[in-house]
Write an enzyme that holds these catalytic residues in place. Structure first.
Site, short mmCIF file in Angstrom:
data_model
loop_
_atom_site.label_atom_id
_atom_site.label_comp_id
_atom_site.label_asym_id
_atom_site.label_seq_id
_atom_site.Cartn_x
_atom_site.Cartn_y
_atom_site.Cartn_z
N HIS A 280 105.85 118.09 16.70
CA HIS A 280 106.31 118.56 15.39
C HIS A 280 106.79 117.43 14.50
O HIS A 280 107.59 117.66 13.58
CB HIS A 280 107.42 119.63 15.57
CG HIS A 280 106.92 120.91 16.19
ND1 HIS A 280 107.76 121.86 16.75
CD2 HIS A 280 105.65 121.40 16.33
CE1 HIS A 280 107.03 122.87 17.21
NE2 HIS A 280 105.75 122.61 16.98
N CYS B 107 103.46 111.54 2.30
CA CYS B 107 103.13 112.22 1.04
C CYS B 107 102.61 113.62 1.35
O CYS B 107 101.77 113.79 2.23
CB CYS B 107 102.07 111.41 0.28
SG CYS B 107 101.44 112.28 -1.16
C1 BJW Z 1 119.43 125.07 26.11
C2 BJW Z 1 120.69 124.50 26.01
C3 BJW Z 1 121.01 123.50 26.96
C4 BJW Z 1 120.49 125.94 24.43
N1 BJW Z 1 120.13 123.16 27.90
N2 BJW Z 1 118.57 124.72 27.05
C5 BJW Z 1 100.27 132.60 17.45
C6 BJW Z 1 100.99 133.78 17.51
C7 BJW Z 1 101.99 134.04 16.56
C8 BJW Z 1 102.28 133.14 15.55
C9 BJW Z 1 101.58 131.98 15.50
C10 BJW Z 1 100.58 131.72 16.43
N3 BJW Z 1 100.04 130.50 16.14
C11 BJW Z 1 100.68 130.00 15.07
C12 BJW Z 1 101.60 130.89 14.64
C13 BJW Z 1 102.54 130.70 13.50
C14 BJW Z 1 103.73 129.82 13.83
C15 BJW Z 1 104.55 130.45 14.95
O1 BJW Z 1 104.47 130.10 16.09
N4 BJW Z 1 105.42 131.39 14.59
C16 BJW Z 1 106.27 132.05 15.59
C17 BJW Z 1 107.73 131.85 15.21
C18 BJW Z 1 105.87 133.49 15.67
N5 BJW Z 1 103.33 128.47 14.17
C19 BJW Z 1 103.02 127.58 13.25
O2 BJW Z 1 103.04 127.86 12.06
C20 BJW Z 1 102.64 126.19 13.71
N6 BJW Z 1 101.41 125.79 13.07
C21 BJW Z 1 100.22 126.28 13.45
O3 BJW Z 1 100.09 127.00 14.42
O4 BJW Z 1 99.17 125.90 12.62
C22 BJW Z 1 97.94 126.62 12.71
C23 BJW Z 1 98.14 128.01 12.14
C24 BJW Z 1 98.77 128.16 10.94
C25 BJW Z 1 98.99 129.44 10.42
C26 BJW Z 1 98.58 130.56 11.14
C27 BJW Z 1 97.97 130.39 12.38
C28 BJW Z 1 97.72 129.09 12.87
C29 BJW Z 1 103.67 125.17 13.26
C30 BJW Z 1 104.99 125.37 13.91
C31 BJW Z 1 106.01 124.38 13.31
C32 BJW Z 1 107.41 124.61 13.83
N7 BJW Z 1 108.33 123.85 13.03
C33 BJW Z 1 109.74 123.81 13.42
C34 BJW Z 1 110.49 122.93 12.38
C35 BJW Z 1 110.21 121.43 12.62
C36 BJW Z 1 110.83 120.57 11.57
C37 BJW Z 1 112.33 120.53 11.63
O5 BJW Z 1 112.95 120.29 12.68
O6 BJW Z 1 112.91 120.72 10.59
O7 BJW Z 1 109.86 123.27 14.74
S1 BJW Z 1 110.47 125.43 13.56
C38 BJW Z 1 111.45 125.05 14.97
O8 BJW Z 1 110.97 125.81 16.10
C39 BJW Z 1 111.16 123.57 15.30
C40 BJW Z 1 111.10 123.61 16.79
O9 BJW Z 1 110.40 122.47 17.28
C41 BJW Z 1 110.42 124.91 17.07
C42 BJW Z 1 110.66 125.43 18.47
O10 BJW Z 1 111.99 125.71 18.69
P1 BJW Z 1 112.65 125.35 20.11
O11 BJW Z 1 112.59 123.90 20.34
O12 BJW Z 1 112.09 126.22 21.15
O13 BJW Z 1 114.19 125.68 19.82
P2 BJW Z 1 114.94 127.10 19.80
O14 BJW Z 1 116.15 126.92 18.98
O15 BJW Z 1 114.03 128.21 19.46
O16 BJW Z 1 115.36 127.33 21.34
C43 BJW Z 1 116.35 126.51 21.94
C44 BJW Z 1 116.46 126.94 23.39
O17 BJW Z 1 117.36 126.06 24.03
C45 BJW Z 1 117.02 128.37 23.59
O18 BJW Z 1 116.17 129.09 24.45
C46 BJW Z 1 118.39 128.13 24.25
O19 BJW Z 1 118.74 129.13 25.20
C47 BJW Z 1 118.18 126.80 24.91
N8 BJW Z 1 119.40 126.00 25.14
N9 BJW Z 1 121.40 125.07 24.99
C48 BJW Z 1 118.95 123.79 27.94
N10 BJW Z 1 122.27 122.88 26.95
ZN ZN Z 2 100.00 110.53 -1.87
#
Ligand code: BJW
Ligand code: ZN
Length: 248
Positions: free
Chosen positions: A119, A127
């Site tokens: 990510h 840009c």
């Molecule tokens: C602990 C702890 C401790 C706490 N020890 N653990 C298929 C099905 C449905 C939807 C989609 C699909 N394919 C694509 C999509 C759309 C979308 C998506 O997935 N949406 C879902 C939410 C439904 N995906 C996208 O849009 C992606 N692009 C894509 O697929 O392009 C092609 C496409 C486009 C359009 C349509 C279809 C296809 C891009 C995803 C980009 C995600 N961006 C972010 C922001 C990044 C920038 C920033 O930081 O500002 O990425 S969102 C955010 O979520 C960030 C993270 O990397 C990402 C994942 O989150 P993560 O890391 O899992 O964190 P949390 O907070 O969710 O969980 C933390 C965990 O830690 C918890 O479980 C706690 O219990 C645990 N924890 N303390 C261990 N001490």
């Molecule tokens: Zn440019």
């Protein structure tokens, strides 16, 4: 928090090991996760405003201020024992791959050398229109940075609806398919395509381990679950591997 004999055996045999991390691994460094109750980022802020290209084009100043705030918090934080253990594992396991969804650079600061960033990285800029990189820009709220092409400069992270970097996603998918041991650590496993990687590994025969204090969508598929913070679970697992203590 005793690792099973199967897990210890795989680690001691130095089988192909892949680790996928999410925001939870940085929680013990004081960085907020995205989901999971009060204090999480998406509890307080709206992803469609702050983590989408439409949100950025509608209000670049708001988005920039949010990212500058997060950059400051990340700069003030440091890697925790979870990050440090993964850096040690990379040194000792010849076939080890670290894939992260995090943009905070804490794995690299802990000493991990090869990190597949799915990510992007919050410390880089690009840009919005032509994707040219802009390593050093001064951000001032009154003068939002612009590329010579006329596009707006933005943080080099992947927002919702955007494609992941192709090379990183391809490599992550290939390594996951070849893994014999796969760790999913600190991720809610709801954001795709990253959330597919543990399932690809499992389908291809890997032993799937989850480290997370909470249950996730992945928990029912895991062969072994550590319901604990990664900052204590990872050093503990690694201590067992290194000390040759056998599981009961
Ligand atoms: C602990 C702890 C401790 C706490 N020890 N653990 C298929 C099905 C449905 C939807 C989609 C699909 N394919 C694509 C999509 C759309 C979308 C998506 O997935 N949406 C879902 C939410 C439904 N995906 C996208 O849009 C992606 N692009 C894509 O697929 O392009 C092609 C496409 C486009 C359009 C349509 C279809 C296809 C891009 C995803 C980009 C995600 N961006 C972010 C922001 C990044 C920038 C920033 O930081 O500002 O990425 S969102 C955010 O979520 C960030 C993270 O990397 C990402 C994942 O989150 P993560 O890391 O899992 O964190 P949390 O907070 O969710 O969980 C933390 C965990 O830690 C918890 O479980 C706690 O219990 C645990 N924890 N303390 C261990 N001490
Ligand atoms: Zn440019």
């Amino acid at each position: 928090m005793q690792p099973s004999s199967e897990l210890l055996k795989l680690l001691r045999e130095r089988v192909a090991t892949v680790v996928l991390t999410g925001a939870g691994i940085s929680a013990e460094s004081g960085i907020a996760t995205f989901r999971g109750g009060t204090g999480s980022l998406w509890d307080k802020f709206r992803p469609e405003e702050l983590a989408s290209a439409d949100g950025f084009l509608a209000n670049p100043k708001l988005v920039w201020e949010w990212y500058q705030w997060r950059r400051r918090l990340i700069n003030e934080a440091g890697p925790n024992p979870g990050h440090l253990t993964l850096a040690e594992m990379e040194k000792e396991l010849p076939n080890f791959t670290l894939i992260t969804q995090n943009v905070d650079n804490l794995h690299q600061r802990a000493g991990s050398k090869e990190v597949i960033e799915l990510h992007g990285n919050i410390h880089r800029n690009k840009c919005q229109r032509c994707a040219a990189p802009f390593p050093d820009i001064d951000f001032e709220p009154e003068h939002l940075p612009q590329c010579p092409c006329g596009g707006s400069i933005r943080p080099d992270v992947v927002w919702f609806g955007e494609m992941l970097p192709e090379a990183a996603l391809n490599l992550a998918t290939q390594r996951s398919a070849k893994a014999r041991l796969f760790f999913s650590i600190g991720t809610s496993a709801v954001v795709y395509p990253a959330a597919d990687l543990p399932l690809i590994a499992k389908r291809c025969g890997a032993y799937l381990v989850e480290i997370n204090p909470e249950e996730t969508m992945l928990t029912p598929f895991a062969d072994e679950v550590f319901s604990a913070p990664s900052g204590s679970a990872l050093p503990e697992i690694w201590r067992h591997v290194r000390s040759g203590i056998h599981a009961s």
